[in-house]
Design a protein around this motif. Sequence first.
Motif, PDB file in Angstrom:
ATOM      1  N   GLY A 200      38.999 -30.704  10.055  1.00 41.93           N
ATOM      2  CA  GLY A 200      38.425 -29.322   9.490  1.00 41.93           C
ATOM      3  C   GLY A 200      39.111 -28.032  10.350  1.00 41.93           C
ATOM      4  N   THR A 201      39.621 -28.371  11.493  1.00 46.62           N
ATOM      5  CA  THR A 201      40.556 -27.492  12.430  1.00 46.62           C
ATOM      6  C   THR A 201      41.741 -27.620  11.546  1.00 46.62           C
ATOM      7  N   LYS A 202      42.298 -26.309  11.318  1.00 43.57           N
ATOM      8  CA  LYS A 202      43.534 -26.173  10.684  1.00 43.57           C
ATOM      9  C   LYS A 202      44.840 -25.943  11.552  1.00 43.57           C
ATOM     10  N   GLU A 203      45.807 -26.545  10.761  1.00 38.43           N
ATOM     11  CA  GLU A 203      47.314 -26.228  11.672  1.00 38.43           C
ATOM     12  C   GLU A 203      48.133 -25.269  10.758  1.00 38.43           C
ATOM     13  N   CYS A 204      48.393 -24.110  11.234  1.00 40.69           N
ATOM     14  CA  CYS A 204      49.539 -23.178  10.577  1.00 40.69           C
ATOM     15  C   CYS A 204      50.511 -22.726  11.579  1.00 40.69           C
ATOM     16  N   CYS A 205      50.321 -21.884  12.310  1.00 41.78           N
ATOM     17  CA  CYS A 205      51.438 -21.194  12.931  1.00 41.78           C
ATOM     18  C   CYS A 205      52.099 -21.972  14.553  1.00 41.78           C
ATOM     19  N   VAL A 206      51.019 -22.744  14.952  1.00 43.19           N
ATOM     20  CA  VAL A 206      51.321 -23.542  16.170  1.00 43.19           C
ATOM     21  C   VAL A 206      51.733 -22.634  17.317  1.00 43.19           C
ATOM     22  N   VAL A 207      51.596 -21.388  17.352  1.00 45.03           N
ATOM     23  CA  VAL A 207      52.256 -20.439  18.328  1.00 45.03           C
ATOM     24  C   VAL A 207      51.028 -19.491  18.891  1.00 45.03           C
ATOM     25  N   GLY A 208      49.805 -19.719  18.413  1.00 49.34           N
ATOM     26  CA  GLY A 208      48.452 -18.797  18.891  1.00 49.34           C
ATOM     27  C   GLY A 208      48.590 -17.667  18.294  1.00 49.34           C
ATOM     28  N   GLU A 209      49.077 -17.518  17.091  1.00 49.01           N
ATOM     29  CA  GLU A 209      48.995 -16.174  16.341  1.00 49.01           C
ATOM     30  C   GLU A 209      48.031 -16.133  15.283  1.00 49.01           C
ATOM     31  N   CYS A 210      47.858 -17.329  14.414  1.00 45.35           N
ATOM     32  CA  CYS A 210      46.971 -17.448  13.333  1.00 45.35           C
ATOM     33  C   CYS A 210      45.568 -17.472  13.531  1.00 45.35           C
ATOM     34  N   GLY A 211      45.261 -18.357  14.640  1.00 44.50           N
ATOM     35  CA  GLY A 211      43.935 -18.701  14.797  1.00 44.50           C
ATOM     36  C   GLY A 211      43.276 -19.637  13.820  1.00 44.50           C
ATOM     37  N   ALA A 212      44.218 -20.328  12.797  1.00 43.97           N
ATOM     38  CA  ALA A 212      43.371 -21.376  11.984  1.00 43.97           C
ATOM     39  C   ALA A 212      43.176 -22.425  12.977  1.00 43.97           C
TER      40      ALA A 212
END
Lengths: 289, 158, 749
Positions: B38-50
Amino acid sequence: MNPFQYARPATVAEAVALLEEHGPDARLLAGGTDLVIELRNHWVEPKLVIDLKHIPELAPAITQRKGFLSISAGTVMTDIAEDERVQHHLPALVEAAVVVGSVQIRARATMAGNICNGSPAADTAPPLLVYDAVVVVAGPAGTRRVAVNDFIVGPGKTDLQRGELVTAIELPIPDRPYGAAYTRLTRRRGTDLASITLCAGVDAAGAARIAFGSVGPRAFLVEDESGLLGDPGIRIEDKVEPLDKMFELASPSLKSLRASPDYRLAMLRVLGARALETALGRLTKELVG
Amino acid sequence: MNETLTIRTTINGRKRTIDVAVNHTLLDVLRDDIDLTGTKECCVVGECGACTVIVDGRPMNSCLMLAVEIDGKEVTTVEGLELDGELSALQAAFLDESAAQCGFCIPGQLMSATALLAENPDPSVEEVQEGLAGNLCRCAGYEQITKAVLAAAKGVPR
Amino acid sequence: MSAQSVGSSPRRGGGYGRVTGHQEYLADIKLPDMLHVKLVTLDVARARINSIDVSEAESLPGVAFVMTAADLPDPMPRFGPQFQDRPVIADGETKYHGEPVAAVAAETKDAAEEGARRVKVDYEKLEGGIFNVTDALAPDAVLVQDPSLRGDSPFAQTNVIDEKRFGWGDIEAQESDLVVEDNFQFPMVTHFAIEPHGFMAAPTGDGIEIWSTIQHPYLLQKIMAKMLQLPLSKVRVHAPDPGGGFGGKQIPKFEPLVAFMALRAGRPVRLVLTLDETFQQVRRSSAEIRIRAGFTSEGALTFMDVETNFLVGAYVDIADRVVSKSSYAAAGPYRIPAVKIIGRTIVSHTTPSTAFRGFGIPQIGWARESLIDEAALQLGMDRLEIRLLNLARYKEAFIPMEEADGDWEQTVRTAAKRIGWGDPLPPNRGRGIAVGLKSGPTTGLSYSTVRLLYDGSAMVYAGTSDMGQGARTIFAQIASDELGVPVEQISVVMGDTAVVPYDQQTSASRSSVLMGTAVQRACFDIQGKVRAMAAELYGVDEAAIKIDSGNLLLPDRDVAIVDAMQQALAPLGGEVIGNGEMRKQKDPNHPLGGTAAFFEFNCTASEVEVDMETGHVTLVKHVTVGDVGRSLNPQQVTAQDDGAAIQGLGHTLMEHYIFDDEGRIRNIGAIDYRILTSMDLPLEMHSESIENADGPGPYGIKGVSEGSLLVTAPAVAAAVREATGVLIRDLPLTPQRVWEALQEAKDGS
Ligand code: FES
Ligand code: FES
C-alpha cells in the motif's frame, strides 16, 4: 545501494573510535534525509554506516543552560520549530527550521546534519551565523567548541577532522533586545530548495548583521559597518548603498538551475531589505513590549 | 553480499521480528519483503510523499529511511488505518469527497493527514495545506483532499 | 426518464481499494519466479554505440542475462502507433538522453542494478544533435531518423515528419483595419504521473501475457501480436488501473523489450521505471508558434494565419496526430472568414513526446489567445468583448464540417461573472480571460458486455482504463439507472484483454461518451431480453411493455427488471447477458478522418497579484467553466476540472525541462522539476459546468477532463500583463522570467 556494514555505537566515544578507524570509508547516519539519497545515487560509497540514533548523549534534546540553549545533534527540525524557548529567543531559527523540506523531512532532518553537509543552501546556516552559534565537536582529543562561522568552510566542507563528530549546537540567548528575521527565495510556495537564504539581525545599539547563503561556496556573515542599516529612523530606500555593500561576497553560480546570477543578486537586495525591516520591527516590539 | 540485521518492530499493531538487509530502505522492506504494498514508491528523494508512513507518531518518507532504523519503533502504514474492518474517519472522508482519483498518492496523503490530525485535531485550511505540502498529487485533487481532511476533523457524519 | 444515479455523486468505483492500500497497481503485482530488469542508459543524448561488453555484468551472482540490440531479431523490430520507428532497444545509436542501450535481468532488484552498473558501453558522443527547431530545420542538419524508415515521404530527407495544411477562405484577400503578429514559445513539460511506468511479461507456452501501466491495452495487444507473430488470442494484456496517465501511458514503450526478455528467460520479467527514468521517456511536445491575425476596427476577426513548429522528439509516437488535431482547431472557437494553418511535426534528439492532456491545444491556444489580447489592446477594446464578438454562436459552422455544439457565449459570460470581470482592481493586480476548444474523438469503437446476475447484482465489462477520471463509477451509474440495480451492487471489470471486450482506447475524454453509450446499449440489450421474458411470463404483448429506470411498465402494473428476470429464470437461476457497441465511423472527407464527436469548450479566467520586486505571481482567483453537456457525476467532474486547471497552472508557472548544450535534461526528477503543491494553489478556485444536456453521450453528456488546462497559460499571462504592463511570450512564468521582463520594460522606458 551498495552493500555496507552497519554499526550502532552506544556512546560518543565508540562513535569517535569507529570514525577514527575508518576515516573517509565511514559515513554518519543522523537524520538520513541526505545520506540515503547519496547512497542510492552512489555519490558516496562508504564501507561503514554509523547510526548515531542509539547514542543517549545525542538523543533529541533542547536544554537551557546559563545564557544559552544547547541543541543536541539528534534534534530534528520539528523539535526545534516546536520548542517554546527557541520560538521566544530565536525566532529566525524557527523560521528557517520550518521551511526545511516537508513535514516528513522535518521529522527526520537534524540541524547538526544540515550544517555538517556543508550545503551552501542550508536553511539554518544564516540564522546560526547571525545568532553566533557554537558547534560542539567531539573527537579523539576530547571536546572542542567552534564558532559556526569557522565551522562552515565551503561546499561539502566543514572544520570536522578525522574522527570527529558534532554532538550539539549551542545558541547564546541574546542578552539584549534583539530583532532577527529569516527569509528565502524559492520557485514555489510549497517545499523547495532555496536560491537565496538570508537572515538579518539588529540590536538597539544599531549594530546590524546579515548572513546569506546559496549565492557562493558557503553562507557568509557580514557586519554592517555603515551603522545605517540598524537605524530604524532611516527609510529603507536610503539604505540601498550600505545594503549592497553587505552582499559584495556574493558570487552566485552561473550553472545553477534554480536562478540566474543576475536575478539572485537583485533578489539579495530585495530580501535583505525585507528581512531587515522585519528584524527592525521585531526589535521595536521587544523594546516596547 | 548484503549484510542483514534482525530487527524487532511493531507494524500496524503487529509485533514482528524481521531480517532486513542493512542497505535496504524501509520502503524496500515494506513493499518487497513483507508485502505491504500500500505504501507507494515514486520519487525516492523525499519530495513526493507517496512513501509516507508514520513512525512513532510522526510522518516520515520511508524512501529516506534505512529499514534498520525502525528497530524498536512503531510503524503505521496505510494498511493499518482501518480499525476492525471499519474505515477511519479520514479514509471515509476521502471517499466521500472524491479525493482519491488515480489513488496513487493517496496512501501517502492519508498518512500525512492522519499524523496531522493526531497532532492538531482542528486544523485550518492553511494548516492542512502546509501539513500535506510534502505529498504531491498529480491528479491535483488538492482541493478535494483538503476538504476531506477538514471534514474528517469536524467528524462530519457521512 | 427519471434517472436516479446519474447526476449524483456516489462513492468512486475502486475507491475502497484506493484509500486502504489494497488497490493493485502494476508495481504491486509479483509474479512467481520473476526476474527484475534494470535499464542501462548513457549520460548523453546522441551517441554512436561501438560495442557493449556484458561479460562482467553477466558474471555477477544473481544476474541472469543482459539484453542488447545484438540479442534481438535483425533487422531490429520497430513499432509505433503511426510510424514504425521506435526500436525495441537502441540500435547502434542513441537518439535521446535516457534511451536504453541494454537491459539487465536478475534475480533481485539489487543484482539488476549492480549488473546495470557493470555493463560496459563503448560509445562516442556524436556532434550535431538536434535540440531545437532552428537546428532541426537548418539545411545541413543531421537527420534524426534514417530516411530508409521514412518510406516515400516527401520530407524523408529532412527532420520534418509531416506538414499539415488546413484552412479556408483567402487570407490575403481580407480587408483589415488592424493586423497583429507575434511569436510564442511553449516549453517541454512532462506528465509526472505519481506512478512511474511499469511493464511485465510472462511466456505462456504458446503465447504471452503482458502487464503494463498502459491506457490502451488493445493497442498494445495489437502491436505485440504483430511483433511476435502471434494471434491476438494468444496475447493477453493485463492493464491494472494506472496511477495517473494524462496521456503519457497511452502508447507502448518498453513492453516489447520485456516481452523479448521474458521469452528469452522462459520466465516472467518485470521492469518498473524510476520516476527519473520516466522523466526521460515521456513529455509534451514543445512548440514555436508564429501567429498573425486581422481585425476590423470594430474588433471582428478578418483572418488568422497560424504556423506551428512542434518539436516532437526522437520517435514520432502519437505526436503527428497531436500536430494534426491541434492544428485543425488552431483558430479556436471563433467565426473567421479566412484561416491559414500550418503545423509541422519535427523530430529531434530529445525525449519522444506523446499525448498529454490537451493534445497540442495548450501550445497553440497560448499563442492565439495572447494575440487576441494584443489586438484588443491596440483596438482599445475590452478583452472579454472582443471574444464575445467573434465567438461562434450555437450551431454556427465555424470550421469546415464542424459546428459549435454548445452555448459557448453562456460559458464565457459565466466565467466573466465569476471572476468579477470589470470590477475595480487593487494595485499590482490584473485579470485575464481566454477561451479554448479541443475536438473530442474523431473515430471510436467500444464494446461492452453487461451481466445481470440472478441475485439482482450486475457486472459491467468495459475496456476503458480508469486512471483517476472515475470511469468505473460512471459506467456503474449508467448501468444502475438502466437496470435498476444499486450502484454498490455493480462491479466494473476492466483491464484484461482476455476477459473484457475490445475498446479502441482511453483518450480524448471519450470514455463517458463512447464507452458510456456501449454500456448503456448493453443495458438496453438486457432490457429487451427481460422484456421478452416478461411478455411470456405475464402473457402480455411485448410491444405493450415500456421500460423506465429499471422498471418494466406492464399495462396493469410496474415490475422491476430484476424481479421479472428472477421470476423468469427460476428455478435454475442464471443471468441475462447484454452486449453493446458504439461506433464512431470514419469520414474519409474530413481532414482528420472524422468529425469531432463533441468539443471540449472552456473559458478560463484568472486574477493575479504580482510582486513587482521579485516577480512572484500569486493566484488570487482562478475560474474555469466548461460546457459538459451534462454532469453525470458532479463531484468527479469538479475533481477532473480542478485537477486539469492545477496541471495547467503547472506549465504556466513553473514546469519545464532545462537542457544543457548537449541535449541532456538537467532537472530530471522531483527536486528540480517543480509542480504545484497544496501550498501553491490559487487562493480561490472555481470549476463550473454548463449543462444543457446537448452532448452526444448518454443523457446528453460531452467529454470532460481536458478543458480546464487548454488556455490556463494565456489567461494567467494576460492577468500578469494587466498587473505589470509586460507581455511575456515564453513559458513558464517563473518569478525570474517575470522579473526579467519587468527589468527590460524599465530599461526600455
Ligand atoms: S517516494 Fe519517498 S518521497 Fe517520493
Ligand atoms: S490521486 Fe492521482 S496522484 Fe493523487
